[in-house]
Design a protein around this motif. Structure first.
Motif, PDB file in Angstrom:
ATOM      1  N   GLU A 102       0.864  -1.174   0.000  1.00 12.06           N
ATOM      2  CA  GLU A 102       0.000   0.000   0.000  1.00 12.06           C
ATOM      3  C   GLU A 102       0.906   1.231   0.000  1.00 12.06           C
ATOM      4  O   GLU A 102       1.817   1.330   0.821  1.00 12.06           O
ATOM      5  N   GLU A 144      -4.303   7.109  -2.118  1.00 15.10           N
ATOM      6  CA  GLU A 144      -3.504   5.912  -1.841  1.00 15.10           C
ATOM      7  C   GLU A 144      -3.772   4.853  -2.904  1.00 15.10           C
ATOM      8  O   GLU A 144      -4.812   4.857  -3.558  1.00 15.10           O
ATOM      9  N   ARG A 186      -3.100   0.481  -3.840  1.00 13.37           N
ATOM     10  CA  ARG A 186      -2.783  -0.833  -3.284  1.00 13.37           C
ATOM     11  C   ARG A 186      -2.466  -1.790  -4.429  1.00 13.37           C
ATOM     12  O   ARG A 186      -2.986  -1.662  -5.518  1.00 13.37           O
TER      13      ARG A 186
END
Length: 185
Positions: free
Chosen positions: A45, A53, A55
């Motif tokens: 992540e 963000e 992942r």
């Protein structure tokens, strides 16, 4: 952040790292030598203040897919299972062998026993099909009925393990082990 998950979906390790100026990172994750073999998941992540963000994940396979077998014992008994190394002509002898696998699963492998008479001539060759998973031990018994006119003297029983029939391109997976027994009147 990086997380390592083992084949049983058990969390093993997590760590945090930072990227270099170009946005790349590198991190070492340790998998112990006695860890289970199989597929591991690495979850990553990435985040930065002011940015969304992201992942991702990848999978790796740990451990040998090839079987790693060892013949741990070979011995002879009578038909009742009592240890015996001297047999009379006409009696039955049982040759037992145990094989342990510490590598990848052995599927449809063969556990062999070859009996040689006192002159070194092969009396018989027998095999059993074996499926031996990692960490398992396979025990096989081979029965030999000695004829009433069987040659007297010391016989040799040799155990082998192969991945398939040798005539089909199979190969032996471990050095053979042997045991001797005597045939008397």
């Amino acid at each position: 952040s990086i997380e390592l998950v083992d084949p049983n979906l058990t969390h093993i390790e997590s760590t945090k790292t930072y990227t270099n100026l170009e946005g790349y990172f590198q991190q070492e994750l340790e998998i112990m030598s006695d860890a289970p073999q199989g597929t591991y998941i690495i979850l990553v992540e990435a985040f930065k203040t002011g940015f969304k963000e992201t992942r991702g994940y990848t999978v790796i396979t740990v451990g040998s897919k090839k079987p790693s077998v060892a013949i741990t014992s070979i011995y002879t008994t009578d038909v009742n299972g009592a240890s015996q190394t001297v047999f009379n002509q006409g009696a039955a002898a049982i040759v037992w062998t145990e094989v342990t696998n510490t590598g990848g699963d052995l599927t449809n492998g063969l556990v062999w026993v070859q009996i040689e008479d006192p002159n070194g001539a092969t009396v018989t060759v027998m095999f059993q099909v074996a499926n031996i998973r990692q960490g398992e031990t396979f025990k096989a018994g081979f029965s030999l009925t000695l004829s009433p006119s069987e040659t007297l003297g010391q016989y040799t029983a040799k155990a082998f393990v192969s991945d398939k029939l040798i005539a089909q391109g199979g190969r032996f997976l471990t050095p053979p082990k042997q045991v001797t027994f005597t045939v008397t009147t």
